[in-house]
Motif scaffolding. Structure first.
Motif, PDB file in Angstrom:
ATOM      1  N   GLU A  28      40.534  -4.818  16.521  1.00 32.73           N
ATOM      2  CA  GLU A  28      41.101  -3.679  17.248  1.00 32.73           C
ATOM      3  C   GLU A  28      42.470  -4.030  17.835  1.00 32.73           C
ATOM      4  N   GLY A  31      45.130  -4.362  15.068  1.00 36.94           N
ATOM      5  CA  GLY A  31      45.503  -3.033  14.568  1.00 36.94           C
ATOM      6  C   GLY A  31      46.449  -2.313  15.511  1.00 36.94           C
ATOM      7  N   ARG A  32      46.177  -2.414  16.790  1.00 32.24           N
ATOM      8  CA  ARG A  32      47.037  -1.738  17.764  1.00 32.24           C
ATOM      9  C   ARG A  32      48.402  -2.416  17.888  1.00 32.24           C
ATOM     10  N   MET A  34      50.038  -4.186  15.603  1.00 30.85           N
ATOM     11  CA  MET A  34      50.856  -4.002  14.411  1.00 30.85           C
ATOM     12  C   MET A  34      51.433  -2.594  14.316  1.00 30.85           C
ATOM     13  N   LEU A  35      50.823  -1.639  15.010  1.00 27.35           N
ATOM     14  CA  LEU A  35      51.329  -0.269  14.972  1.00 27.35           C
ATOM     15  C   LEU A  35      52.418  -0.008  16.010  1.00 27.35           C
ATOM     16  N   THR A  36      52.667  -0.967  16.886  1.00 26.60           N
ATOM     17  CA  THR A  36      53.708  -0.771  17.899  1.00 26.60           C
ATOM     18  C   THR A  36      55.079  -0.974  17.279  1.00 26.60           C
ATOM     19  N   ALA A  37      56.081  -0.440  17.937  1.00 24.81           N
ATOM     20  CA  ALA A  37      57.450  -0.536  17.441  1.00 24.81           C
ATOM     21  C   ALA A  37      58.162  -1.797  17.930  1.00 24.81           C
ATOM     22  N   LYS A  41      55.968  -9.659  17.861  1.00 23.50           N
ATOM     23  CA  LYS A  41      54.518  -9.470  17.893  1.00 23.50           C
ATOM     24  C   LYS A  41      53.877 -10.711  18.503  1.00 23.50           C
TER      25      LYS A  41
END
Length: 88
Positions: A28, A31-32, A34-37, A41
Protein backbone atom coordinates in the motif's frame (compact mmCIF):
# COMPACT_ATOMS: atom_id res chain seq x y z
CA UNK A 1 -12.54 -17.85 -0.20
CA UNK A 2 -8.78 -17.46 -0.58
CA UNK A 3 -6.09 -18.51 1.87
CA UNK A 4 -5.76 -14.88 3.02
CA UNK A 5 -9.47 -14.72 3.92
CA UNK A 6 -9.41 -17.85 6.09
CA UNK A 7 -9.27 -17.35 9.86
CA UNK A 8 -5.82 -17.67 11.34
CA UNK A 9 -5.19 -21.08 12.85
CA UNK A 10 -3.19 -21.53 16.06
CA UNK A 11 -0.42 -23.09 13.97
CA UNK A 12 0.19 -19.77 12.19
CA UNK A 13 3.03 -18.08 14.02
CA UNK A 14 3.02 -14.48 15.14
CA UNK A 15 6.07 -13.86 12.96
CA UNK A 16 4.18 -15.05 9.89
CA UNK A 17 1.19 -12.87 10.76
CA UNK A 18 3.48 -9.86 11.26
CA UNK A 19 5.22 -10.55 7.95
CA UNK A 20 1.91 -10.82 6.08
CA UNK A 21 0.57 -7.61 7.60
CA UNK A 22 3.85 -5.80 6.94
CA UNK A 23 3.77 -6.98 3.32
CA UNK A 24 0.25 -5.61 2.84
CA UNK A 25 1.26 -2.30 4.43
CA UNK A 26 4.40 -2.14 2.27
CA UNK A 27 2.45 -2.75 -0.92
CA UNK A 28 0.00 0.00 0.00
CA UNK A 29 2.78 2.46 0.90
CA UNK A 30 4.78 1.77 -2.27
CA UNK A 31 1.67 2.21 -4.40
CA UNK A 32 0.89 5.54 -2.80
CA UNK A 33 4.48 6.80 -2.92
CA UNK A 34 4.94 5.96 -6.58
CA UNK A 35 1.78 7.87 -7.50
CA UNK A 36 3.00 11.12 -5.94
CA UNK A 37 4.52 13.86 -8.05
CA UNK A 38 7.57 14.21 -5.81
CA UNK A 39 10.87 13.90 -7.64
CA UNK A 40 12.56 12.11 -4.74
CA UNK A 41 11.10 8.85 -3.55
CA UNK A 42 11.82 7.19 -0.19
CA UNK A 43 14.25 4.31 0.01
CA UNK A 44 12.35 0.99 -0.44
CA UNK A 45 14.33 -0.58 2.42
CA UNK A 46 13.22 2.23 4.74
CA UNK A 47 9.62 1.69 3.66
CA UNK A 48 9.94 -2.04 4.42
CA UNK A 49 11.34 -1.33 7.89
CA UNK A 50 8.57 1.19 8.53
CA UNK A 51 5.98 -1.36 7.38
CA UNK A 52 7.24 -3.90 9.92
CA UNK A 53 7.15 -1.31 12.70
CA UNK A 54 3.59 -0.37 11.79
CA UNK A 55 2.54 -4.04 11.67
CA UNK A 56 4.10 -4.78 15.07
CA UNK A 57 2.49 -1.68 16.61
CA UNK A 58 -0.91 -2.60 15.18
CA UNK A 59 -0.70 -6.16 16.46
CA UNK A 60 0.33 -5.09 19.97
CA UNK A 61 -2.56 -2.62 20.21
CA UNK A 62 -4.95 -5.23 18.80
CA UNK A 63 -3.81 -7.75 21.43
CA UNK A 64 -4.41 -5.21 24.22
CA UNK A 65 -7.87 -4.42 22.86
CA UNK A 66 -8.78 -8.11 22.76
CA UNK A 67 -7.60 -8.59 26.35
CA UNK A 68 -9.73 -5.64 27.45
CA UNK A 69 -12.77 -7.01 25.61
CA UNK A 70 -12.35 -10.46 27.17
CA UNK A 71 -11.96 -8.93 30.63
CA UNK A 72 -15.17 -6.93 30.18
CA UNK A 73 -17.09 -9.97 28.96
CA UNK A 74 -15.82 -12.09 31.84
CA UNK A 75 -17.32 -9.66 34.36
CA UNK A 76 -20.80 -9.87 32.87
CA UNK A 77 -22.95 -12.29 34.86
CA UNK A 78 -26.44 -13.20 33.69
CA UNK A 79 -28.76 -15.10 36.01
CA UNK A 80 -31.93 -16.97 35.09
CA UNK A 81 -33.96 -14.53 37.17
CA UNK A 82 -32.64 -11.68 35.04
CA UNK A 83 -33.89 -13.33 31.85
CA UNK A 84 -37.39 -14.00 33.21
CA UNK A 85 -37.80 -10.31 33.99
CA UNK A 86 -37.11 -9.52 30.31
CA UNK A 87 -40.34 -11.26 29.29
CA UNK A 88 -42.49 -8.85 31.29
Amino acid sequence: MSAHDAPASPAVSTATQTRDLAARIYIELVGRVMLTAQATKPNPVDLAKFSYKLAEAFQSIEAEAQKDAVAKMAKYDVKVDDMTSWKK
